[in-house]
Scaffold this motif. Structure first.
Motif, PDB file in Angstrom:
ATOM      1  N   TYR A  50       0.867  -1.177   0.000  1.00  0.00           N
ATOM      2  CA  TYR A  50       0.000   0.000   0.000  1.00  0.00           C
ATOM      3  C   TYR A  50       0.900   1.221   0.000  1.00  0.00           C
ATOM      4  O   TYR A  50       1.706   1.423   0.925  1.00  0.00           O
ATOM      5  CB  TYR A  50      -0.854  -0.034   1.269  1.00  0.00           C
ATOM      6  N   HIS A  78      -2.448  -4.991   1.695  1.00  0.00           N
ATOM      7  CA  HIS A  78      -1.825  -4.191   2.750  1.00  0.00           C
ATOM      8  C   HIS A  78      -2.688  -2.947   2.953  1.00  0.00           C
ATOM      9  O   HIS A  78      -3.325  -2.451   2.020  1.00  0.00           O
ATOM     10  CB  HIS A  78      -0.425  -3.733   2.333  1.00  0.00           C
ATOM     11  N   ARG A 108       1.045   0.674  10.152  1.00  0.00           N
ATOM     12  CA  ARG A 108       0.966   2.111  10.386  1.00  0.00           C
ATOM     13  C   ARG A 108       1.437   2.871   9.157  1.00  0.00           C
ATOM     14  O   ARG A 108       0.909   3.903   8.817  1.00  0.00           O
ATOM     15  CB  ARG A 108       1.815   2.496  11.603  1.00  0.00           C
ATOM     16  N   GLY A 109       2.469   2.347   8.467  1.00  0.00           N
ATOM     17  CA  GLY A 109       3.061   3.064   7.341  1.00  0.00           C
ATOM     18  C   GLY A 109       4.064   4.088   7.838  1.00  0.00           C
ATOM     19  O   GLY A 109       4.108   4.412   9.032  1.00  0.00           O
ATOM     20  N   ASP A 110       4.895   4.566   6.916  1.00  0.00           N
ATOM     21  CA  ASP A 110       5.905   5.583   7.259  1.00  0.00           C
ATOM     22  C   ASP A 110       5.433   6.950   6.819  1.00  0.00           C
ATOM     23  O   ASP A 110       4.650   7.064   5.875  1.00  0.00           O
ATOM     24  CB  ASP A 110       7.220   5.253   6.542  1.00  0.00           C
ATOM     25  N   ALA A 129      -0.400   0.717  14.507  1.00  0.00           N
ATOM     26  CA  ALA A 129      -1.007  -0.402  13.770  1.00  0.00           C
ATOM     27  C   ALA A 129      -1.976  -1.190  14.654  1.00  0.00           C
ATOM     28  O   ALA A 129      -2.982  -1.719  14.174  1.00  0.00           O
ATOM     29  CB  ALA A 129       0.092  -1.317  13.228  1.00  0.00           C
ATOM     30  N   HIS A 153      11.987  -2.234  15.284  1.00  0.00           N
ATOM     31  CA  HIS A 153      11.575  -1.158  14.377  1.00  0.00           C
ATOM     32  C   HIS A 153      12.533   0.013  14.567  1.00  0.00           C
ATOM     33  O   HIS A 153      12.967   0.293  15.683  1.00  0.00           O
ATOM     34  CB  HIS A 153      10.131  -0.740  14.722  1.00  0.00           C
ATOM     35  N   SER A 156      12.136   2.264  17.473  1.00  0.00           N
ATOM     36  CA  SER A 156      12.010   1.698  18.815  1.00  0.00           C
ATOM     37  C   SER A 156      13.251   1.962  19.643  1.00  0.00           C
ATOM     38  O   SER A 156      14.365   1.993  19.117  1.00  0.00           O
ATOM     39  CB  SER A 156      11.797   0.189  18.727  1.00  0.00           C
ATOM     40  N   ASP A 162       9.967  -3.176  21.690  1.00  0.00           N
ATOM     41  CA  ASP A 162       9.438  -3.392  20.342  1.00  0.00           C
ATOM     42  C   ASP A 162       8.674  -4.721  20.281  1.00  0.00           C
ATOM     43  O   ASP A 162       7.602  -4.811  19.681  1.00  0.00           O
ATOM     44  CB  ASP A 162      10.595  -3.386  19.334  1.00  0.00           C
ATOM     45  N   HIS A 165       5.320  -4.421  21.816  1.00  0.00           N
ATOM     46  CA  HIS A 165       4.342  -3.781  20.924  1.00  0.00           C
ATOM     47  C   HIS A 165       3.842  -4.770  19.860  1.00  0.00           C
ATOM     48  O   HIS A 165       2.670  -4.748  19.485  1.00  0.00           O
ATOM     49  CB  HIS A 165       4.943  -2.544  20.262  1.00  0.00           C
ATOM     50  N   LYS A 169      -0.061  -6.047  19.172  1.00  0.00           N
ATOM     51  CA  LYS A 169      -0.816  -6.126  17.908  1.00  0.00           C
ATOM     52  C   LYS A 169      -1.463  -7.498  17.756  1.00  0.00           C
ATOM     53  O   LYS A 169      -2.602  -7.622  17.317  1.00  0.00           O
ATOM     54  CB  LYS A 169       0.115  -5.872  16.709  1.00  0.00           C
TER      55      LYS A 169
HETATM   56  P1  FAD Z   1       3.446   0.002  14.492  1.00  0.00           P
HETATM   57  O1  FAD Z   1       3.238  -1.389  14.926  1.00  0.00           O
HETATM   58  O2  FAD Z   1       2.394   0.996  14.837  1.00  0.00           O
HETATM   59  O3  FAD Z   1       4.842   0.471  15.132  1.00  0.00           O
HETATM   60  C1  FAD Z   1       5.397   1.750  14.841  1.00  0.00           C
HETATM   61  C2  FAD Z   1       6.334   2.151  15.993  1.00  0.00           C
HETATM   62  O4  FAD Z   1       5.546   2.418  17.174  1.00  0.00           O
HETATM   63  C3  FAD Z   1       7.322   1.065  16.406  1.00  0.00           C
HETATM   64  O5  FAD Z   1       8.505   1.692  16.833  1.00  0.00           O
HETATM   65  C4  FAD Z   1       6.627   0.350  17.565  1.00  0.00           C
HETATM   66  O6  FAD Z   1       7.537  -0.273  18.442  1.00  0.00           O
HETATM   67  C5  FAD Z   1       5.883   1.511  18.220  1.00  0.00           C
HETATM   68  N1  FAD Z   1       4.602   1.097  18.816  1.00  0.00           N
HETATM   69  C6  FAD Z   1       3.716   0.198  18.308  1.00  0.00           C
HETATM   70  N2  FAD Z   1       2.643   0.101  19.108  1.00  0.00           N
HETATM   71  C7  FAD Z   1       2.838   0.972  20.125  1.00  0.00           C
HETATM   72  C8  FAD Z   1       2.070   1.347  21.269  1.00  0.00           C
HETATM   73  N3  FAD Z   1       0.879   0.781  21.501  1.00  0.00           N
HETATM   74  N4  FAD Z   1       2.576   2.304  22.091  1.00  0.00           N
HETATM   75  C9  FAD Z   1       3.786   2.868  21.867  1.00  0.00           C
HETATM   76  N5  FAD Z   1       4.564   2.551  20.790  1.00  0.00           N
HETATM   77  C10 FAD Z   1       4.093   1.622  19.944  1.00  0.00           C
HETATM   78  N6  FAD Z   1       4.866   0.294   4.542  1.00  0.00           N
HETATM   79  C11 FAD Z   1       4.038   0.843   3.617  1.00  0.00           C
HETATM   80  O7  FAD Z   1       3.972   2.075   3.506  1.00  0.00           O
HETATM   81  N7  FAD Z   1       3.267   0.066   2.783  1.00  0.00           N
HETATM   82  C12 FAD Z   1       3.288  -1.287   2.859  1.00  0.00           C
HETATM   83  O8  FAD Z   1       2.568  -1.959   2.121  1.00  0.00           O
HETATM   84  C13 FAD Z   1       4.162  -1.905   3.800  1.00  0.00           C
HETATM   85  N8  FAD Z   1       4.228  -3.241   3.907  1.00  0.00           N
HETATM   86  C14 FAD Z   1       5.041  -3.807   4.856  1.00  0.00           C
HETATM   87  C15 FAD Z   1       5.082  -5.204   4.949  1.00  0.00           C
HETATM   88  C16 FAD Z   1       5.899  -5.817   5.893  1.00  0.00           C
HETATM   89  C17 FAD Z   1       5.908  -7.320   5.989  1.00  0.00           C
HETATM   90  C18 FAD Z   1       6.709  -5.028   6.762  1.00  0.00           C
HETATM   91  C19 FAD Z   1       7.599  -5.676   7.772  1.00  0.00           C
HETATM   92  C20 FAD Z   1       6.681  -3.639   6.667  1.00  0.00           C
HETATM   93  C21 FAD Z   1       5.840  -3.011   5.720  1.00  0.00           C
HETATM   94  N9  FAD Z   1       5.769  -1.613   5.600  1.00  0.00           N
HETATM   95  C22 FAD Z   1       4.940  -1.057   4.654  1.00  0.00           C
HETATM   96  C23 FAD Z   1       6.584  -0.741   6.454  1.00  0.00           C
HETATM   97  C24 FAD Z   1       5.834  -0.262   7.738  1.00  0.00           C
HETATM   98  O9  FAD Z   1       4.660   0.441   7.386  1.00  0.00           O
HETATM   99  C25 FAD Z   1       6.781   0.663   8.491  1.00  0.00           C
HETATM  100  O10 FAD Z   1       7.917  -0.039   8.919  1.00  0.00           O
HETATM  101  C26 FAD Z   1       6.170   1.441   9.642  1.00  0.00           C
HETATM  102  O11 FAD Z   1       7.145   2.397  10.103  1.00  0.00           O
HETATM  103  C27 FAD Z   1       5.811   0.597  10.854  1.00  0.00           C
HETATM  104  O12 FAD Z   1       4.618  -0.003  10.663  1.00  0.00           O
HETATM  105  P2  FAD Z   1       4.004  -0.949  11.784  1.00  0.00           P
HETATM  106  O13 FAD Z   1       2.731  -1.426  11.246  1.00  0.00           O
HETATM  107  O14 FAD Z   1       4.990  -1.924  12.287  1.00  0.00           O
HETATM  108  O15 FAD Z   1       3.723   0.154  12.955  1.00  0.00           O
END
Ligand code: FAD
Length: 300
Positions: A50, A78, A108-110, A129, A153, A156, A162, A165, A169
């Motif tokens: 995505y 995604h 969550r995405g970047d 996420a 991450h 983190s 990490d 977290h 999820k």
């Molecule tokens: P989260 O799980 O929200 O984590 C983000 C940060 O916040 C981390 O440091 C985590 O430790 C911290 N955190 C999480 N939950 C909490 C909480 N409750 N309280 C405090 N801190 C917390 N990116 C795209 O743009 N498009 C894609 O299609 C895409 N596909 C991917 C597929 C895979 C298999 C992987 C591994 C990554 C993908 N990514 C994609 C990259 C991803 O979106 C980024 O790495 C993003 O920065 C983190 O997403 P996440 O869902 O892990 O976020």
């Protein structure tokens, strides 16, 4: 429509593949050649990433829908929370449901532009996420995956937090996790051990990228957040100017990695394909994951 966990349960061990939405007509042609080539090998599921912008997001939805409609493959879409209000996320989830897509990777995405820039929550959106997992779950009978990071991450503070977290999820309703790239089996297995130590045994899939060129190796460093370990650098660095030799050695390294992961009982290998099929098909073939190959001939 079969769910990802049903497939993982039924066909152990298997592989899955990840594509990106096509940028233009040529890219679309290449993508569909890859999809058709891999279809004959019966991957557990195929996912489509995505993107950051609106048009790229439309192409993800269109491509995933086409996979659902026109192929025998199990699609996983995604979905990223970044730059979306909750109302928009509800809409996208609704479109996925209308297309018959039951599997969603909740991310969550970047931040757009600079992935390492400050995270800014949409004023009417989500922060993590974990919240997206809850939202997707609340809207229907979806099978939900999440991202995992063997080296932690990049934002983190430490590996343990990490991992907490990630467990958050999974406990929020995610069914499985897919790991970001890593170089050595132990890097992945340590993450699996950290999850097990927290009483979490959800399926965790390793992310694999065939090391075919120095550019792919460089991309692996960027995505994984880890430098190339000396044991791998010493095999690949001397071959940097010899493309066929680099590819042959890189494919050996990835095959060795996959063999070890399969011996360790991973539920499936998730291949990042960059919309090409040849290298993934070669590794899958070497591993003996499919008895016979059908479909178009190998081509990059
Ligand atoms: P989260 O799980 O929200 O984590 C983000 C940060 O916040 C981390 O440091 C985590 O430790 C911290 N955190 C999480 N939950 C909490 C909480 N409750 N309280 C405090 N801190 C917390 N990116 C795209 O743009 N498009 C894609 O299609 C895409 N596909 C991917 C597929 C895979 C298999 C992987 C591994 C990554 C993908 N990514 C994609 C990259 C991803 O979106 C980024 O790495 C993003 O920065 C983190 O997403 P996440 O869902 O892990 O976020």
């Amino acid at each position: 429509m079969t769910s990802v966990v049903e497939r993982l349960r039924r066909d152990h061990p298997v592989f899955s593949v990840e594509f990106m939405p096509p940028r233009d007509d040529e890219d679309e042609r290449r993508l569909w050649h890859a999809i058709r080539s891999l279809e004959g090998l019966d991957p557990a599921f195929v996912s489509v990433t995505y993107g950051a912008g609106g048009s790229s997001r439309d192409r993800t939805i269109r491509t995933t829908g086409r996979v659902a409609r026109e192929t025998t493959l199990v699609p996983m879409a995604h979905l990223c929370a970044v730059d979306h209000s909750i109302a928009e996320l509800r809409n996208v989830i609704g479109w996925y449901a209308a297309l018959g897509i039951r599997n969603i990777l909740a991310l969550r995405g970047d931040p757009p532009g600079d992935p390492m820039g400050d995270w800014v929550r949409h004023p009417e959106g989500l922060n993590y996420a974990e919240e997206l997992v809850r939202l997707v779950r609340s809207l229907g009978d979806f099978c939900v995956g999440v991202a995992a990071f063997p080296y932690g991450h990049p934002r983190s503070t430490d590996l343990e937090t990490d991992t907490d977290h990630l467990v958050g999820k999974l406990r929020a309703g995610a069914d499985f996790a897919i790991a970001q790239l890593f170089f050595q089996p132990e890097d992945f297995l340590r993450l699996r051990d950290r999850l097990a130590a927290r009483g979490c045994d959800s399926p965790l899939l390793p992310g694999i990228m065939p090391l075919t060129t120095p550019r792919v190796l460089h991309k692996s460093v960027e995505l994984s957040g880890s430098p190339v370990p000396p044991a791998i650098a010493s095999r690949l660095d001397p071959l940097a100017d010899d493309a066929p030799a680099f590819r042959a050695e890189g494919m050996d390294i990835v095959t060795e990695l996959c063999h070890r992961l399969l011996a360790e009982g991973v539920p499936a290998l998730h291949f990042y394909t960059f919309n090409r099929s040849k290298a993934t098909m070669e590794v899958v073939d070497r591993l003996g994951l499919v008895a016979s190959r059908t479909g178009p001939p190998l081509r990059n």
